[in-house]
Every structure is written in C-alpha cells, then in structure tokens.
Design a protein around this motif. Structure first.
Motif, mmCIF file in Angstrom:
data_model
loop_
_atom_site.group_PDB
_atom_site.id
_atom_site.type_symbol
_atom_site.label_atom_id
_atom_site.label_comp_id
_atom_site.label_asym_id
_atom_site.label_seq_id
_atom_site.Cartn_x
_atom_site.Cartn_y
_atom_site.Cartn_z
ATOM 1 N N GLN A 122 -10.312 2.954 -2.328
ATOM 2 C CA GLN A 122 -9.830 1.589 -2.153
ATOM 3 C C GLN A 122 -8.376 1.503 -2.606
ATOM 4 O OE1 GLN A 122 -11.749 -1.760 -1.738
ATOM 5 N NE2 GLN A 122 -12.762 -0.319 -0.385
ATOM 6 N N PHE A 123 -7.656 0.581 -2.004
ATOM 7 C CA PHE A 123 -6.301 0.261 -2.431
ATOM 8 C C PHE A 123 -6.319 -0.125 -3.904
ATOM 9 C CE2 PHE A 123 -3.259 -3.017 -3.429
ATOM 10 C CZ PHE A 123 -2.084 -2.567 -2.863
ATOM 11 N N SER A 124 -5.371 0.375 -4.696
ATOM 12 C CA SER A 124 -5.349 -0.026 -6.100
ATOM 13 C C SER A 124 -3.958 -0.476 -6.531
ATOM 14 C CB SER A 124 -5.848 1.111 -6.990
ATOM 15 O OG SER A 124 -4.776 1.930 -7.373
ATOM 16 N N LEU A 125 -3.926 -1.567 -7.258
ATOM 17 C CA LEU A 125 -2.670 -2.138 -7.756
ATOM 18 C C LEU A 125 -1.905 -1.138 -8.597
ATOM 19 C CD1 LEU A 125 -3.259 -5.742 -9.165
ATOM 20 C CD2 LEU A 125 -1.841 -5.100 -7.228
ATOM 21 N N SER A 166 -8.360 -4.457 -10.575
ATOM 22 C CA SER A 166 -9.814 -4.359 -10.594
ATOM 23 C C SER A 166 -10.283 -3.233 -11.526
ATOM 24 C CB SER A 166 -10.272 -4.142 -9.151
ATOM 25 O OG SER A 166 -11.447 -3.424 -9.097
ATOM 26 N N THR A 191 -10.141 -12.215 -5.775
ATOM 27 C CA THR A 191 -9.885 -11.253 -4.706
ATOM 28 C C THR A 191 -9.885 -9.841 -5.286
ATOM 29 O OG1 THR A 191 -7.494 -11.096 -5.012
ATOM 30 C CG2 THR A 191 -8.289 -12.903 -3.635
ATOM 31 N N ASN A 192 -9.892 -8.877 -4.398
ATOM 32 C CA ASN A 192 -9.688 -7.502 -4.841
ATOM 33 C C ASN A 192 -8.186 -7.248 -5.013
ATOM 34 O OD1 ASN A 192 -8.764 -7.361 -2.245
ATOM 35 N ND2 ASN A 192 -10.323 -5.938 -1.521
ATOM 36 N N ASP A 193 -7.817 -6.006 -5.364
ATOM 37 C CA ASP A 193 -6.408 -5.686 -5.630
ATOM 38 C C ASP A 193 -5.521 -5.981 -4.424
ATOM 39 O OD1 ASP A 193 -7.123 -4.906 -8.134
ATOM 40 O OD2 ASP A 193 -6.478 -2.828 -7.942
ATOM 41 N N MET A 194 -6.014 -5.721 -3.220
ATOM 42 C CA MET A 194 -5.202 -5.975 -2.032
ATOM 43 C C MET A 194 -4.920 -7.465 -1.882
ATOM 44 S SD MET A 194 -3.466 -4.789 0.421
ATOM 45 C CE MET A 194 -3.886 -3.144 0.982
ATOM 46 N N LEU A 207 -4.549 -9.601 -4.339
ATOM 47 C CA LEU A 207 -3.493 -9.935 -5.303
ATOM 48 C C LEU A 207 -2.119 -9.591 -4.743
ATOM 49 C CD1 LEU A 207 -5.215 -8.588 -8.552
ATOM 50 C CD2 LEU A 207 -4.642 -10.971 -8.077
ATOM 51 N N VAL A 208 -2.021 -8.405 -4.143
ATOM 52 C CA VAL A 208 -0.743 -7.988 -3.562
ATOM 53 C C VAL A 208 -0.360 -8.898 -2.398
ATOM 54 C CG1 VAL A 208 0.316 -6.181 -2.156
ATOM 55 C CG2 VAL A 208 -0.782 -5.599 -4.305
#
Lengths: 233, 233
Positions: free
Chosen positions: A144-147, A195, B169-172, B174-175
């Motif tokens: 998954q995409f991660s910040l 997350s 939301t998930n990390d995406m 937030l971005v």
C-alpha cells in the motif's frame, strides 16, 4: 517513483529502497553502529537455517513479524535495539514483513541504495553526483501507498535537485516533494498521522517513531550487493 | 483510496470513479448538457456493434484511443465537443483507454458515482450526507498514480469533511487532501504539471486542460447503474 517496479524495469537503473517504519531505518542504524553486514532474509525459518549452517559467523538474528520480536531472535525491528554494544563487528540476519522483501526485489537494479530519513540527504546528494536514472522503491505496508516512505522519497528528491539541477519525476515524485516541503521540520507529526505510525503508537512504540523521523543524522550510504547490505566505501 | 480496489472489496461500499483527464469530466459535461445517458464501452468494436444492433436509438459514438478521435466516431474525448446542440436527448456510447474501464470495474459497489473536478464539491457533499464507507477509484493512466485524479479525490474529501465531521482516510487520502489544499485556486497549474496534462499540451489540447481544471461548475450527480451513466434524480 513509488512502489517496486517489476525487476525488468530496474535493469540499467539505480534503485533506492525505503521502508522508514522501520526496516531501512534499522538497517542504517545497525551499519552506522558498526554492524559488519545486514543480510535481508525472507523468512524466520531461512534465518535459523543460515545461522545453523554457519555457526562460526555468530550471526545476530533481527526482525519482526506483526511488528514484534520473532521467537528465538535476538532483536526485533526497533532501531533502538541495534546499539554499538550489541552490533559492532557482527553480521546480522534480518527479516521483516515488507522491507527485506522490497530490498530483495530491487536486486535487478545496477546498484541498490538503502535509504531512511536518517540518511536521505546523503543519498540524495550521492544520486545527484551520479547523474543516473533512479527508481525509488517504497516498501509501504503490504504494497500500500505509505506517507512515511513517500515523504522520504520527497526528501531524497529535494536533496538531489539543485538550483541548476532540476530533477524530472513522475506524478508520484511531484507529490512526494510537495509532501516533504510541507512537513520538513515536523516529520514526526507526519509519521504520527500515517497509518503505520498509528499502529506502532498503539503498540507503545512512540520512541521508535521519533527516532525514525530524524532527518539527516547519518551520512552513510548502505548498498545491497551480493545478497547483503554493506556500507559503500 | 487510490486505484481500483478488487471487485470484492467494493461490495457494501459506495464507489467514486475519477478520471479528470478526461473521461469523467467529459461524461459529466455531456450529461449536464442534456445527454440522455452515457454507456461506458470497452472497445470501439463493441461500440460499433451496439450502434448497429440498435439503429433506432441513434447513438452518438464518443471516446479516444491514444488521446485522439477513433475513426468512424462522432466525437473524441474532449469535453468541449459535448455541447448541448450535439448531445441533448441523445444516448452516447463512450470508450476511452482508462476511464471507461475504471467505471466498469467499479460495478461491484453498491452505488457508483462519476466525479470530476467540475462536480467534486457536489459529490463530496452528497457522500457526507450518505454517511457510508467510500472507495475512491482513480483511473490514472495505465493504472499509474496520477496527480489530477488524486487532487480531485482530495477535493471530494475536503467537501465531505466538516468542522464536526472528520473523515477517516488511508495514507493516500491524507496526501490527496494536502495536495488539494495546496493547489485549491490554481488547479490548472497542477494539471499542467501532471504527466498526463503535459501529454495533452504536447497534443495541442491546452483548452481541454483549462476546462477540466474548473472546480465546482456543476452540481450534478452522475451514477453508473445497469450498464449506463445517468443523472441521479
């Protein structure tokens, strides 16, 4: 930019593997504290096997499953565990859920750098010097995409770029740089929003989060070569 | 948040499909200008077949391959082509490289909204009213992350959220919200930065870019149901 490109897309390029929480931060820390080498291993079973087959090498076993210590291992995946007293001169067998897999998958690149926020400026400056085509591979969590990995990619891109040296990126690279510019100076806040960061906080690992959020505390350049991560001379 | 989740993950949720450049912008525009319905079709061949099988319906054929008009079609994928004079009362068979595929793949959701920057505020407010679990599906280009779809997702999330109504939301996500906040008021600049936007500019389609960058010019709520996109009553 983000996620692991297929192996065939890495040939002829330099790869940078990022897993800020926590695998690549921990690898950087262990090597900075004098570990001889870090060998990314896919499974705990494989780690036990390699250790049994090479008793003379006195491997330290480190890593995690579901963020905690693997039974029979010496260290979990916290960078705080890899102190000089514990790791100096030792080779480490290291297995984590996402990070070590990402490193092994990047092996098709001409060179593979291991990056975290700790050494992101050093890696960025090195890449600028090399003037090569770069694939930044964010391990994320279960792809998954991660910040936290994206902001680290952004930091590397910012340090790659200079006033006379624009860096061309894809759309993800643009977002990564925006994210880093916005959170530079308060990266710990961003890691707390992520997350994966929230999961670590729930497990009581706030100190790890703060450690992993430090920007540019190390100038080392770890590379993955011949199956192990070592410092570039 | 981003990319199309597998069909089984959409059951029980509301999906929003976004392809700002240009499929969902064009679909919104056509419906706002009085088109009877827009039928997402996977291939030009299928469109010709459906048109031949239903001569009485007088389908308009629209869409693109490699961003340009498909031979034998009436309109390409530019929203500027779907004027009231041309589309009012007409059913449209519509096929594009990424957008129509993304819409069809979202069919497993309980309801599928079609969103663009034009109607993003309306869609965001509608989702806030529904209080349901939402999957935002960004069509992107060949499944790559795209700036323009991500900023549209961010706009929807901003309009979903209220002072007393936080949105998880998930990390995406937030971005996406960060990106929208940063570029709100200058979305055309962002679309010009995007990889897909640059491609359209190279093809001389700057006017499309400016049109697609308009925020909140429409309040319509198009939904994909029983194989076609229609306005929610």
């Amino acid at each position: 930019m983000v996620n692991i490109p297929p192996a065939e897309e890495l040939a002829g390029r330099v790869a940078v593997v990022i897993d800020v929480l926590r695998a690549t931060t921990t690898i950087c820390t262990a090597l900075a504290n004098g570990a001889d080498t870090v060998v990314p291993i896919l499974s705990p079973e494989e780690a036990f096997q390699v250790a049994r087959d090479n008793p003379d090498r006195q491997f330290l076993l480190g890593g995690e499953r579901k963020a905690v210590l693997i039974p029979g291992f010496h260290c979990d995946n916290s960078p705080l565990e890899y102190t000089e007293a514990r790791v100096k001169g030792r080779p480490i067998l290291f297995t984590t859920t996402n990070g070590t897999r990402a490193i092994r998958r990047a092996a098709g690149a001409d060179r593979v750098y291991i990056a975290s926020l700790l050494n992101a400026p050093a890696v960025g400056r090195e890449l600028a010097r090399l003037e090569v085509d770069v694939a930044i591979c964010c391990a994320g969590t279960h792809d998954q995409f991660s910040l936290e990995d994206t902001v680290c990619a952004g930091a590397i891109l910012e340090y790659m770029a200079g006033p006379d040296r624009p860096v061309e990126t894809n759309d993800m690279g643009l977002v990564a740089r925006e994210l880093f510019r916005r959170y530079d100076g308060r990266l710990a806040d961003l890691l707390h929003l992520s997350s994966h960061g929230q999961n670590l906080v729930r497990l009581g690992m706030q100190d790890d989060l703060l450690f992993c959020a430090q920007l540019g505390t190390l100038t080392i350049l770890p590379v993955f070569t011949e199956g192990q991560v070592v410092l570039l001379e």
